[in-house]
Write a protein that holds these residues in place. Structure first.
Motif, PDB file in Angstrom:
ATOM      1  N   VAL A 534      47.909  44.169   4.190  1.00 38.30           N
ATOM      2  CA  VAL A 534      47.588  43.647   5.521  1.00 38.30           C
ATOM      3  C   VAL A 534      48.791  42.871   6.040  1.00 38.30           C
ATOM      4  CG1 VAL A 534      46.024  42.185   6.871  1.00 38.30           C
ATOM      5  CG2 VAL A 534      45.162  43.415   4.883  1.00 38.30           C
ATOM      6  N   TYR A 535      49.241  43.194   7.221  1.00 37.46           N
ATOM      7  CA  TYR A 535      50.338  42.454   7.822  1.00 37.46           C
ATOM      8  C   TYR A 535      49.956  42.136   9.259  1.00 37.46           C
ATOM      9  CZ  TYR A 535      54.953  41.147   9.484  1.00 37.46           C
ATOM     10  OH  TYR A 535      56.001  40.459  10.038  1.00 37.46           O
ATOM     11  N   ASN A 536      49.766  40.879   9.548  1.00 38.89           N
ATOM     12  CA  ASN A 536      49.261  40.443  10.854  1.00 38.89           C
ATOM     13  C   ASN A 536      47.989  41.223  11.185  1.00 38.89           C
ATOM     14  OD1 ASN A 536      51.279  38.586  11.062  1.00 38.89           O
ATOM     15  ND2 ASN A 536      52.646  39.955  12.174  1.00 38.89           N
ATOM     16  N   SER A 537      48.010  42.003  12.256  1.00 36.61           N
ATOM     17  CA  SER A 537      46.781  42.718  12.616  1.00 36.61           C
ATOM     18  C   SER A 537      46.831  44.183  12.185  1.00 36.61           C
ATOM     19  CB  SER A 537      46.572  42.624  14.127  1.00 36.61           C
ATOM     20  OG  SER A 537      47.675  43.217  14.783  1.00 36.61           O
ATOM     21  N   THR A 538      47.712  44.478  11.253  1.00 39.31           N
ATOM     22  CA  THR A 538      47.810  45.856  10.768  1.00 39.31           C
ATOM     23  C   THR A 538      47.312  45.933   9.326  1.00 39.31           C
ATOM     24  OG1 THR A 538      49.670  46.298  12.206  1.00 39.31           O
ATOM     25  CG2 THR A 538      49.406  47.772  10.326  1.00 39.31           C
ATOM     26  N   ARG A 539      46.510  46.948   9.063  1.00 37.99           N
ATOM     27  CA  ARG A 539      45.936  47.093   7.729  1.00 37.99           C
ATOM     28  C   ARG A 539      46.151  48.530   7.275  1.00 37.99           C
ATOM     29  NH1 ARG A 539      41.037  48.682   5.423  1.00 37.99           N
ATOM     30  NH2 ARG A 539      40.220  47.310   3.802  1.00 37.99           N
ATOM     31  N   ILE A 540      46.708  48.658   6.080  1.00 38.05           N
ATOM     32  CA  ILE A 540      46.931  49.997   5.525  1.00 38.05           C
ATOM     33  C   ILE A 540      46.188  50.064   4.199  1.00 38.05           C
ATOM     34  CG2 ILE A 540      48.674  51.636   4.685  1.00 38.05           C
ATOM     35  CD1 ILE A 540      50.694  50.054   6.456  1.00 38.05           C
ATOM     36  N   ALA A 541      45.363  51.073   4.017  1.00 35.65           N
ATOM     37  CA  ALA A 541      44.613  51.189   2.761  1.00 35.65           C
ATOM     38  C   ALA A 541      44.708  52.612   2.241  1.00 35.65           C
ATOM     39  CB  ALA A 541      43.150  50.812   3.001  1.00 35.65           C
TER      40      ALA A 541
END
Lengths: 575, 280
Positions: A534-541
């Motif tokens: 999660v980076y600021n308002s970005t989420r990678i899963a």
């Protein structure tokens, strides 16, 4: 030469002027948006019966969207690009494609709010109209047309909508679906009348009327062994009223909707009017909350195309009163609202036991007790010679409190949340569910009712400010199928371990094991490994594992999910 | 004042909505005299009923198709295409019968039939939708029957019992100079196959001796048939002959040849014919 100089001077002036204008425009603008990409690489899995032929060569699939909104002073314009190339398993194949299914231009001031293009809207709790999108369900019934909201006086809001609904990528042409018109009025009496401004009693009243027009005055329809010509209503109205009353900690919300004759494939072309009634009474104060709900739905499917039976083109929304769950096993058998008829009640008690008491201990204890039950309606024949539900007739008779013994769904749950110390917290849940699989999933007396007991322990250990470890242990024990019914999947166990590394990372490993399946070959492990950033308002899963077959529901609207195995990638971001 | 005018205008619009209401009185349904069906053009329509033995609503749809076929007296041909999830054979249990075909699977996938029962009526969109639910079959078929025939299809079969060889000859004649390329697809269907079928009847959830009719067994000349011509010449008769050996598992006297002419690009069917393998 002079002419050239003059022309050049004018051009420079114009350029400067346009640059200044653009700068002014930019000074007052804002751009916002969001995106999501769900990609999957599906693999064959012999144990789950997934072969090359099942996958049909479409091993890589993707659902994605990007929405951008541009704002300048009182104007907003926006659009959403969607792509399903091809759609993920379990999503309707008709979504395959890429395009802009949603765009709008909006102007808004203190009195009026006008939208042209696509829009979402809801009247009351939605029994007459609700246009909304639910990405996880692949559900989108946005209206394309015109919406006007007017606030002529303080406390009064009037809305009018006129448009056609989204149907996958199909353009509206040749009357291939209906046109929806609707109006809604909302009155907040405490703002309208100065005498009530400071009253402790807060009163809101509302009313709406929606009408759909679908071309087609007759339909040739086979009833029994003969072909009949049905007379069809081209304009079908659905109207309702609502009240919202607040007195201190008490709140009462009630809504009633009535729909005129609306023969459709959903109700087997019967002409009985529809009714929907929803009541919610709640009381809350610090540490204590109590709510009770009642819902009665009778022949209330309302679609802008009378011949379709899937989830698309719903004009209205029938509220759900059963509790939604997120835990694996608690959500295995979710309830889907039955638009043709149901009667339900629900109640919830929330209670916090204070700190430093015998039961609460040093940190206190929170409880949520919930009960819900939904039964069918007790339908009676309209006369001695007409079968119940016969097409081309009024279908059946049913009084308001004619409730059948057919149980559709019942759930009792108790959830206790306890903070053991500064770093340890636990949530313990017990559920008892009865799920009429035939009714909810549309089978015909095949599976009967699945009775199950579910226990869940969810423990979180906050190791320090950066690390937290969470574990879940779950069990589902279900009764065996009745004679003459096909076997249900039996008992399950599930476990999950999740590590959160603040502020960016999370990792989890989980397994759902169907150890009680009567078919030994199907005593499978549905394992899953998941990690994300999660980076600021970005989420990678990224996740790898098995998805069990089942249905997922949001607000009583459900989607079938087939079994699958593979690697998934999810990226979400807002800006 | 301005706000009052807006409120008044809104009220008038609200009243307008109140009038959008067609409240009907009984009788809502009247029996249709099927003899009234105007038989001005001898167009024969193909209804593909996409079905499966695990589809609980499919028996009702089959009755709908059969009733229509009976009432339209030879002007409607029904072909039951068993394909997709509900048609898949189980490895054990009641539903091991396999009526799926490669041809049916490819059609099912190409026309994106996502649920059963559903149908295609001459593979032509009705009310903007290509896939037509059983409720609309009658209307979609009637819409097609109202059109003039654009071609004729004559099938003649020669079947040799000893060798199970079947020689199929199909003569196609176009009645108009249509533009575009046209294909001929020749299929075999079989009646009276008996195996379990799920139903939506709570007292009889499974009919164990269900009789399946018009079951697609396969295509003689490929999933999308064979091109008849790239340029239609109404003065010509296009003759095609195929020789096949009938599958040992099929009962010849229950089999039919169904042939249809379709636009190569749009797949729309313009004419269909059906003849029994063994003349009745």
């Amino acid at each position: 030469m002079k002419r050239f100089i003059r022309t050049a001077a004018v051009a420079v002036t114009l350029l400067w002027a346009s640059g200044a204008t653009a700068q002014n425009i930019l000074d007052n603008t804002g751009i916002s948006g969001s995106m999501q990409m769900d990609g999957a690489y599906y693999l064959t899995d012999k144990k789950m019966g997934i072969t090359d032929s099942t996958l049909d060569g479409k091993t890589l699939r993707m659902n994605g969207f990007t929405e951008i909104n541009y704002n300048w002073k009182n104007f907003t314009a926006g659009m959403r690009v969607e792509a399903y190339l091809p759609p993920l398993l379990g999503y309707d194949a008709d979504y395959q494609g890429v395009g802009v299914p949603y765009w709008f231009v909006n102007y808004k001031n203190d009195i009026i709010d006008v939208t042209a293009g696509n829009f979402y809207e809801q009247f009351g709790n939605g029994m007459t109209l609700r246009a909304y999108q639910e990405w996880t369900l692949g559900y989108d019934n946005s209206l394309k047309g015109l919406r006007v909201k007017v606030t002529p006086f303080k406390g009064v809001t009037l809305k009018g909508v006129w448009g056609v609904q989204r149907y996958y990528w199909n353009a509206f042409e040749n009357n291939n679906r209906g046109i929806v018109k609707g109006a809604d009025a909302d009155f907040y009496l405490n703002d309208m009348f100065t005498a009530l401004n400071d009253s402790k009693v807060k009163i809101g009243l509302g009313g709406s009327i929606v009408s759909k027009y679908q071309a087609g005055k007759t339909l040739d329809y086979v009833i029994g062994e003969d072909i009949y010509t049905l007379t069809l209503p081209e304009n079908v109205a659905n109207y309702g009223g609502r009240i919202n009353l607040n007195i201190g900690g008490f709140n009462l919300y009630g809504e009633y909707a009535h729909k005129i004759n609306d023969p459709s494939a959903m109700n087997d072309y019967i002409y009985k009017p529809g009714e929907g009634c929803y009541l919610n009474l709640a009381y809350s104060k610090k540490g204590f909350g109590l709510s009770a709900q009642m819902k009665r739905i009778d022949n209330m499917s309302y679609k802008s195309n009378r011949s379709i039976t899937n989830n698309m083109l719903n004009i209205n929304y029938l509220p759900s009163i059963t509790k939604e769950h997120t835990y694996y096993l608690a959500s295995m058998y979710p309830y889907a609202t039955q638009p043709n008829g149901e009667f339900g009640v629900a109640g919830q008690l929330t209670y916090s036991i204070k700190k430093n008491t015998a039961l609460g201990g040093k940190t206190g204890l929170n409880f949520i007790v919930n009960y819900s039950q939904v039964n069918g309606l007790d339908r009676k024949a309209i006369n001695d010679t007409t079968a119940i539900g016969l097409s081309g007739t009024d279908g059946y008779k049913c009084g308001f409190f004619d409730i059948s013994k057919d149980l559709y769904y019942r759930e009792f749950s108790i959830e206790a949340t306890k903070k053991f110390s500064k770093n340890w917290k636990g949530i313990f849940t017990y559920l008892n569910q009865a799920y009429n699989r035939d009714v909810v999933e549309g089978h015909s007396n095949e599976y009967g009712i699945v009775y199950s007991n579910i226990g869940i322990a969810d423990i979180t250990w906050r190791i320090n400010n950066n690390y937290a470890l969470r574990g879940e242990l779950q069990g589902l024990w279900s009764l065996k199928a009745h004679e003459n019914h096909e076997a249900n999947t039996g008992d399950w166990a599930a476990a999950l371990v999740e590590l959160t590394v603040n502020p960016h990372w999370f990792f989890s490993v989980s397994d759902q094991w169907n150890y009680g399946n009567e078919d030994e070959d199907m005593q499978l492990h549905y394992y899953n490994v998941n990690m994300g950033y999660v980076y600021n308002s970005t989420r990678i899963a990224v996740a790898y594992g098995r998805q069990r077959e089942g249905i997922i529901c949001v607000g009583g609207v459900c989607r079938y999910v087939p079994a699958s195995t593979g690697l998934t990638l999810t990226v979400t971001s807002t800006f | 004042m301005k706000r009052s005018i807006i409120a008044l205008a809104t009220g008038v619009i609200l009243l307008g909505w109140l009038t959008s209401c067609d409240k009907l009185d009984e009788p809502y349904a009247v029996i249709k005299n099927t003899n009234d069906t105007t038989v001005t053009a001898q167009k024969t329509v193909l209804l593909e009923d996409y079905t499966g033995h695990k589809c609980v609503n499919c028996p009702d749809a089959a009755i709908t198709a059969h009733t229509l076929e009976k009432s339209l007296k030879g002007r409607l041909i029904v072909m039951a295409v068993h394909a997709g999830f509900f048609a898949e054979p189980a490895s054990t249990g009641d539903f091991t019968a396999d009526y799926t075909t490669g041809t049916g699977d490819e059609w099912n996938s190409y026309f994106t039939i996502t649920a059963n029962p559903n149908g295609l009526v001459n593979r032509t969109a009705y009310n903007g939708a290509l896939v037509v639910g059983p409720d609309n079959w009658a209307n979609a078929v009637n819409a097609q029957l109202a059109l003039d025939a654009e071609a004729t299809v004559d099938i003649s079969n020669e079947y040799t019992e000893a060798t199970r060889n079947l020689e199929i000859t199909v003569d196609t004649k176009f009645l108009e100079a249509l533009s575009g390329a046209y294909t001929l697809t020749v299929c075999i269907t079989e009646d009276s196959l008996i195996s379990p079928q799920k139903t939506n009847n709570s007292t009889t959830p499974i009919i164990y001796d269900y009789v399946f009719m018009d079951v697609l067994r396969g295509s003689v000349n490929g999933t999308w048939g064979e091109e008849l011509t790239a340029t239609v010449d109404p003065s010509q008769t296009y003759k095609k002959t195929y020789t096949v050996t009938l599958n040992q598992a099929w009962t010849a006297k229950n089999c039919h040849v169904v042939a249809f002419v379709s636009n190569a690009e749009t797949k729309e069917i313009i004419q269909t014919g059906k003849e029994p393998v063994i003349a009745e």
